[in-house]
Design a protein around this motif. Structure first.
Motif, PDB file in Angstrom:
ATOM      1  N   ILE A   1      14.683   6.879   5.924  1.00 21.66           N
ATOM      2  CA  ILE A   1      13.821   6.406   7.010  1.00 21.66           C
ATOM      3  C   ILE A   1      12.723   5.497   6.458  1.00 21.66           C
ATOM      4  O   ILE A   1      12.450   4.424   7.014  1.00 21.66           O
ATOM      5  N   VAL A   2      12.103   5.912   5.345  1.00 23.09           N
ATOM      6  CA  VAL A   2      11.063   5.092   4.717  1.00 23.09           C
ATOM      7  C   VAL A   2      11.654   3.765   4.263  1.00 23.09           C
ATOM      8  O   VAL A   2      11.027   2.707   4.404  1.00 23.09           O
ATOM      9  N   LEU A   3      12.869   3.799   3.733  1.00 23.84           N
ATOM     10  CA  LEU A   3      13.538   2.575   3.286  1.00 23.84           C
ATOM     11  C   LEU A   3      13.756   1.616   4.448  1.00 23.84           C
ATOM     12  O   LEU A   3      13.475   0.411   4.335  1.00 23.84           O
ATOM     13  N   ALA A   4      14.239   2.113   5.569  1.00 19.42           N
ATOM     14  CA  ALA A   4      14.505   1.255   6.724  1.00 19.42           C
ATOM     15  C   ALA A   4      13.216   0.662   7.286  1.00 19.42           C
ATOM     16  O   ALA A   4      13.152  -0.530   7.604  1.00 19.42           O
ATOM     17  N   VAL A   5      12.178   1.487   7.385  1.00 22.13           N
ATOM     18  CA  VAL A   5      10.902   1.006   7.926  1.00 22.13           C
ATOM     19  C   VAL A   5      10.277  -0.023   6.984  1.00 22.13           C
ATOM     20  O   VAL A   5       9.791  -1.073   7.428  1.00 22.13           O
ATOM     21  N   SER A   6      10.285   0.264   5.693  1.00 21.46           N
ATOM     22  CA  SER A   6       9.679  -0.678   4.748  1.00 21.46           C
ATOM     23  C   SER A   6      10.470  -1.983   4.680  1.00 21.46           C
ATOM     24  O   SER A   6       9.890  -3.061   4.524  1.00 21.46           O
ATOM     25  N   ALA A   7      11.789  -1.923   4.816  1.00 21.97           N
ATOM     26  CA  ALA A   7      12.599  -3.146   4.827  1.00 21.97           C
ATOM     27  C   ALA A   7      12.265  -3.993   6.050  1.00 21.97           C
ATOM     28  O   ALA A   7      12.071  -5.212   5.932  1.00 21.97           O
ATOM     29  N   ALA A   8      12.184  -3.368   7.207  1.00 17.22           N
ATOM     30  CA  ALA A   8      11.864  -4.110   8.431  1.00 17.22           C
ATOM     31  C   ALA A   8      10.461  -4.707   8.358  1.00 17.22           C
ATOM     32  O   ALA A   8      10.251  -5.874   8.720  1.00 17.22           O
ATOM     33  N   LEU A   9       9.491  -3.927   7.890  1.00 18.76           N
ATOM     34  CA  LEU A   9       8.126  -4.438   7.773  1.00 18.76           C
ATOM     35  C   LEU A   9       8.025  -5.571   6.770  1.00 18.76           C
ATOM     36  O   LEU A   9       7.299  -6.551   6.997  1.00 18.76           O
ATOM     37  N   THR A  10       8.744  -5.466   5.657  1.00 20.28           N
ATOM     38  CA  THR A  10       8.709  -6.525   4.655  1.00 20.28           C
ATOM     39  C   THR A  10       9.271  -7.819   5.234  1.00 20.28           C
ATOM     40  O   THR A  10       8.686  -8.896   5.046  1.00 20.28           O
ATOM     41  N   ILE A  11      10.366  -7.739   5.956  1.00 19.06           N
ATOM     42  CA  ILE A  11      10.949  -8.931   6.568  1.00 19.06           C
ATOM     43  C   ILE A  11       9.995  -9.547   7.584  1.00 19.06           C
ATOM     44  O   ILE A  11       9.765 -10.763   7.592  1.00 19.06           O
ATOM     45  N   ILE A  12       9.405  -8.717   8.436  1.00 18.71           N
ATOM     46  CA  ILE A  12       8.476  -9.212   9.454  1.00 18.71           C
ATOM     47  C   ILE A  12       7.263  -9.864   8.811  1.00 18.71           C
ATOM     48  O   ILE A  12       6.833 -10.949   9.214  1.00 18.71           O
ATOM     49  N   LEU A  13       6.696  -9.201   7.783  1.00 21.32           N
ATOM     50  CA  LEU A  13       5.501  -9.752   7.138  1.00 21.32           C
ATOM     51  C   LEU A  13       5.798 -11.051   6.404  1.00 21.32           C
ATOM     52  O   LEU A  13       4.978 -11.971   6.404  1.00 21.32           O
ATOM     53  N   ILE A  14       6.961 -11.154   5.781  1.00 18.58           N
ATOM     54  CA  ILE A  14       7.317 -12.404   5.104  1.00 18.58           C
ATOM     55  C   ILE A  14       7.473 -13.529   6.121  1.00 18.58           C
ATOM     56  O   ILE A  14       7.034 -14.659   5.885  1.00 18.58           O
TER      57      ILE A  14
END
Length: 83
Positions: A10-23
């Motif tokens: 779950i942490v992996l999925a959330v951090s991946a989505a946030l990283t993409i959005i922030l980039i």
């Protein structure tokens, strides 16, 4: 699969989505989509330096969380059997 692995996924999925959005929120050097989004989010004369600095920090934090989560999952994820 244990509770730790479910939590890490779950942490992996959330951090991946946030990283993409922030980039994608970083302002670009051209007249692309990121410039259109960035210009609507803040005025370039009103504190854009602080916005960019905080955006950089958040991007680095989410990328580090993503990398650490990948490493922990590589060590703790159940190993499948071959054959």
């Amino acid at each position: 699969m244990g509770a730790l692995n479910v939590f890490l996924l779950i942490v992996l999925a959330v951090s991946a989505a946030l990283t993409i959005i922030l980039i994608l929120m970083h302002s670009g050097k051209g007249t692309g989509v990121s410039d259109m989004i960035a210009s609507s989010m803040y005025n370039s004369a009103a504190g854009s330096g602080i916005w960019e600095k905080n955006l950089d920090r958040l991007t680095v934090i989410t990328a580090i969380v993503f990398g650490v989560t990948i490493c922990i999952l590589a060590l703790t994820f159940p190993v499948g059997t071959i054959g």
